[in-house]
Scaffold this active site. Structure first.
Site, PDB file in Angstrom:
ATOM      1  N   GLU A  11       0.817  -1.209   0.000  1.00  0.00           N
ATOM      2  CA  GLU A  11       0.000   0.000   0.000  1.00  0.00           C
ATOM      3  C   GLU A  11       0.859   1.270   0.000  1.00  0.00           C
ATOM      4  O   GLU A  11       0.569   2.254   0.676  1.00  0.00           O
ATOM      5  CB  GLU A  11      -0.963  -0.004   1.188  1.00  0.00           C
ATOM      6  CG  GLU A  11      -1.922  -1.178   1.135  1.00  0.00           C
ATOM      7  CD  GLU A  11      -2.875  -1.237   2.307  1.00  0.00           C
ATOM      8  OE1 GLU A  11      -4.097  -1.206   2.070  1.00  0.00           O
ATOM      9  OE2 GLU A  11      -2.397  -1.304   3.453  1.00  0.00           O
ATOM     10  N   ARG A  44       3.739  -9.918   8.582  1.00  0.00           N
ATOM     11  CA  ARG A  44       2.473 -10.004   7.827  1.00  0.00           C
ATOM     12  C   ARG A  44       2.730 -10.308   6.347  1.00  0.00           C
ATOM     13  O   ARG A  44       3.604  -9.707   5.718  1.00  0.00           O
ATOM     14  CB  ARG A  44       1.683  -8.703   7.941  1.00  0.00           C
ATOM     15  CG  ARG A  44       1.196  -8.385   9.342  1.00  0.00           C
ATOM     16  CD  ARG A  44       0.280  -7.179   9.342  1.00  0.00           C
ATOM     17  NE  ARG A  44      -1.072  -7.505   8.936  1.00  0.00           N
ATOM     18  CZ  ARG A  44      -1.953  -6.601   8.498  1.00  0.00           C
ATOM     19  NH1 ARG A  44      -1.590  -5.334   8.378  1.00  0.00           N
ATOM     20  NH2 ARG A  44      -3.171  -6.952   8.173  1.00  0.00           N
ATOM     21  N   ARG A  61      -4.510  -9.447  -7.870  1.00  0.00           N
ATOM     22  CA  ARG A  61      -3.989  -9.188  -6.530  1.00  0.00           C
ATOM     23  C   ARG A  61      -4.020 -10.442  -5.658  1.00  0.00           C
ATOM     24  O   ARG A  61      -3.171 -10.618  -4.782  1.00  0.00           O
ATOM     25  CB  ARG A  61      -4.803  -8.071  -5.886  1.00  0.00           C
ATOM     26  CG  ARG A  61      -4.518  -7.844  -4.413  1.00  0.00           C
ATOM     27  CD  ARG A  61      -5.310  -6.678  -3.898  1.00  0.00           C
ATOM     28  NE  ARG A  61      -5.403  -6.652  -2.450  1.00  0.00           N
ATOM     29  CZ  ARG A  61      -6.089  -5.747  -1.764  1.00  0.00           C
ATOM     30  NH1 ARG A  61      -6.727  -4.782  -2.404  1.00  0.00           N
ATOM     31  NH2 ARG A  61      -6.134  -5.792  -0.446  1.00  0.00           N
ATOM     32  N   ASP A  90      -8.722  -9.276   1.373  1.00  0.00           N
ATOM     33  CA  ASP A  90      -8.663  -8.367   2.524  1.00  0.00           C
ATOM     34  C   ASP A  90      -9.930  -8.449   3.369  1.00  0.00           C
ATOM     35  O   ASP A  90     -10.758  -7.545   3.330  1.00  0.00           O
ATOM     36  CB  ASP A  90      -8.452  -6.935   2.031  1.00  0.00           C
ATOM     37  CG  ASP A  90      -8.166  -5.954   3.162  1.00  0.00           C
ATOM     38  OD1 ASP A  90      -7.862  -6.400   4.280  1.00  0.00           O
ATOM     39  OD2 ASP A  90      -8.245  -4.737   2.919  1.00  0.00           O
ATOM     40  N   GLU A 112      -4.393 -14.888  10.215  1.00  0.00           N
ATOM     41  CA  GLU A 112      -4.839 -13.555  10.635  1.00  0.00           C
ATOM     42  C   GLU A 112      -6.334 -13.428  10.355  1.00  0.00           C
ATOM     43  O   GLU A 112      -6.779 -13.555   9.216  1.00  0.00           O
ATOM     44  CB  GLU A 112      -4.067 -12.473   9.884  1.00  0.00           C
ATOM     45  CG  GLU A 112      -4.469 -11.052  10.289  1.00  0.00           C
ATOM     46  CD  GLU A 112      -3.609  -9.983   9.607  1.00  0.00           C
ATOM     47  OE1 GLU A 112      -2.370 -10.128   9.627  1.00  0.00           O
ATOM     48  OE2 GLU A 112      -4.180  -9.031   9.048  1.00  0.00           O
ATOM     49  N   GLU A 118     -14.217  -4.540   9.492  1.00  0.00           N
ATOM     50  CA  GLU A 118     -13.911  -3.374   8.653  1.00  0.00           C
ATOM     51  C   GLU A 118     -14.820  -3.294   7.434  1.00  0.00           C
ATOM     52  O   GLU A 118     -15.362  -2.238   7.114  1.00  0.00           O
ATOM     53  CB  GLU A 118     -12.450  -3.440   8.198  1.00  0.00           C
ATOM     54  CG  GLU A 118     -12.049  -2.319   7.258  1.00  0.00           C
ATOM     55  CD  GLU A 118     -10.645  -2.504   6.719  1.00  0.00           C
ATOM     56  OE1 GLU A 118     -10.230  -1.689   5.881  1.00  0.00           O
ATOM     57  OE2 GLU A 118      -9.961  -3.469   7.118  1.00  0.00           O
ATOM     58  N   GLU A 236     -23.997 -11.420   4.146  1.00  0.00           N
ATOM     59  CA  GLU A 236     -23.474 -11.824   2.841  1.00  0.00           C
ATOM     60  C   GLU A 236     -24.545 -11.660   1.767  1.00  0.00           C
ATOM     61  O   GLU A 236     -24.264 -11.187   0.653  1.00  0.00           O
ATOM     62  CB  GLU A 236     -22.997 -13.277   2.892  1.00  0.00           C
ATOM     63  CG  GLU A 236     -22.417 -13.774   1.575  1.00  0.00           C
ATOM     64  CD  GLU A 236     -21.950 -15.216   1.641  1.00  0.00           C
ATOM     65  OE1 GLU A 236     -21.109 -15.607   0.817  1.00  0.00           O
ATOM     66  OE2 GLU A 236     -22.434 -15.964   2.523  1.00  0.00           O
TER      67      GLU A 236
END
Length: 551
Positions: A11, A44, A61, A90, A112, A118, A236
């Site tokens: 990023e 990470r 990605r 993500d 993770e 988020e 969802e």
């Protein structure tokens, strides 16, 4: 401190590559400083190029983690643990298991997870996460055609590694509920419980937490369990399904609907949607090649459209909107049906919770009820935004005649306006009929009136409006000049706590409902809006709902 957590080369931030070093060399720099003290470095794997070229059919990605880390396997020191997000993008509402878990045999790994929601409603929407996490933890990657369940890989057992682990992104703050929502605390409890024993059933964990939090009353326990277990499938359904990811605004607050933001940028969360087709082709034979990052047995399942599960079909394949799923529905009709089903489930949360009135202390009862009422309204915002966006794109009508057809609504711009003016909302799908009304200035009181051409009876009156950051407008709703209720646009200071917006959009869109209002045919309904700060008392529409009817 037991160690450090490091994120590098992602990023736009500098990392080892900036200094012509590998990721392993960068990790080991810290690890060797920690080693004499018994410290551990969590490194990470969230490393990717955020300037991908969407016109490149093979750009993806999702491939980044394996591409960056696979060739470094065995080069990390023994006190380094590579921390891998559960999916390759993500923290989306559904992702396939990250293939990186099956590509590091000589490297300590950890999973993770995300507790902070988020992309999943930021604690303003009830979403119990363990069933989502378990789709990854229980997944068998079949490395070398042998059982290779993710929970056994991250424990170190499968590849005989000395360390393994769990990590979570958690937004514990100063709110007395820790996470802002009483019910969201079940996710934090469940994270710790699963890290201790990943084989525990999601519903069993929820029962434990409910008893510890709300006591031994079976009625309370049964309702909270039912709501929570329905919450992730509902979210969802009314956000993004079939593996298309959560269709939130990825360029702004990661909260409300804005499906257009997924594409035409370098972030790589693309849907590749146009008027004919949708989905990422990640096959080896014709797409990005992502499926080839999995062991053979898993790769074969995802490589074939026929064997890919419906809930991930748009993640792995680019198909026509008219493609028929294993359910028999076309993709576009599934979108329409699922978004209505999910929003309907969210409406039911209110009555389920209200059945507990008097059984739970008043403070917690009202705090949770406020969020569920908000969620029910925002679920309809989501439902309409996504359905209208793709109906506009495809031109394919809803077989059930629901999309774009709302017989109980009164558009604000169709009312008699004084001090209000029309406003074209952007993105267009964040408003019913594309348009809202705003006051002519930040010091002008706005009035919107209409004669109710509905049968006499008792109705729930809902008002969809926008609650912007930077002002606290006040609205009053009346029938025949008799006040029905008033409310304040205080989301920027309210206990909901999601990332606010300064625009009329899917983030600021909200709804308030006044129940059991007696209406006579030809009554006059009036809304008076008092702007405040930069917030021009915006209104989208009014809906009059007879008993039992959902907008």
């Amino acid at each position: 401190m037991a160690g450090y957590l490091v994120k590098a080369d992602s990023e736009g931030q500098p990392g080892p590559d900036t200094y012509n070093r590998t990721l392993a060399q960068g990790a080991n720099l810290f690890a060797r400083a920690l080693q004499p003290h018994g410290g551990v470095l969590m490194f990470r794997a969230f490393v990717y190029d955020d300037n991908l070229n969407e016109s490149d059919w093979k750009a993806d990605r999702a491939k980044a983690a394996v591409e960056y880390f696979k060739d470094l396997d065995g080069q990390f020191d023994d006190n380094v643990v590579v921390q891998i997000k559960y999916g390759p993008i993500d923290f989306q509402v559904r992702e396939p298991t990250s293939p990186l878990f099956s590509n590091l045999f000589h490297t300590n790994t950890a999973i993770e997870l995300e507790v902070s929601q988020e992309y999943l409603g930021q604690q303003c929407h009830l979403v119990y996460l363990p069933p989502l996490w378990k789709t990854v933890l229980d997944f068998d990657l079949r490395v070398n055609k042998k059982p290779s369940v993710v929970q056994d890989i991250i424990s170190g057992e499968r590849f005989n590694r000395s360390l393994g682990g769990w990590a979570a992104v958690v937004n514990v703050g100063t709110n007395k509920t820790w996470l802002g929502s009483h019910l969201s605390m079940s996710n934090l409890y469940a994270y710790g419980r699963l890290a201790w024993n990943p084989t525990v059933d999601s519903e069993q964990i929820l029962e434990e937490w409910t008893r510890l939090t709300f006591g031994q009353n079976e009625i309370i326990m049964n309702e909270i369990i039912a709501m929570s277990m329905d919450s992730w499938p509902a979210y969802e359904n009314y956000t993004g399904n079939l593996g298309i990811q959560t269709l939130t605004d990825i360029l702004y607050t990661h909260y409300g609907p804005n499906p257009a933001t997924q594409d035409n940028n370098g972030w790589g969360q693309w849907t590749r949607a146009d008027h004919l087709s949708v989905g990422m082709d990640r096959t080896v034979w014709n797409g990005t090649g992502y499926t080839g990052q999995y062991p053979d047995e898993v790769a074969q399942i995802y490589e074939s459209l026929e064997t890919t599960p419906d809930d991930l079909v748009l993640w792995f394949h680019h198909v026509p909107w008219t493609y028929r799923l294993k359910s028999g529905e076309t993709v576009i009709q599934h979108f329409y049906n699922a978004h209505y089903a999910g929003a309907d489930t969210a409406q039911g949360f209110i009555s389920q919770w209200e059945s507990l009135e008097g059984l739970i202390d008043g403070e917690r009862y009202e705090a949770v009820r406020t969020r569920l009422v908000y969620q029910a309204g925002h679920a309809i915002v989501w439902r309409d935004a996504i359905n209208n966006f793709y109906y506009n794109m495809t031109g394919i009508p809803d077989e059930a005649g629901r999309v774009g057809h709302h017989p109980w609504r009164i558009e604000a711009e169709s009312m008699a306006l004084d001090g209000y003016q029309t406003y074209a909302v952007s993105p267009f799908e964040a408003a019913s009929n594309l348009t809202a009304i705003v006051t002519m200035s930040n010091s002008t009181v706005g009035t919107a009136k209409t004669i109710l051409e509905v049968p006499s009876g008792t109705y729930d009156i809902g008002v969809n409006y926008y609650d912007l950051y930077g002002g606290q407008s006040r609205w009053t709703l009346s029938v025949n000049d008799k006040a029905v209720g008033e409310w304040l646009g205080d989301m920027d200071h309210h206990s909901l706590g999601h990332t606010p917006s300064i625009y009329l959009d899917g983030h600021s869109a909200s709804r308030i409902t006044f129940r059991d209002v007696k209406i006579q045919h030809s009554d006059e309904l009036k809304i008076v809006g008092q702007p405040n700060g930069v917030e021009p008392a915006p209104v989208d529409y009014v809906v009059l709902l007879p008993p039992g009817v959902i907008d």
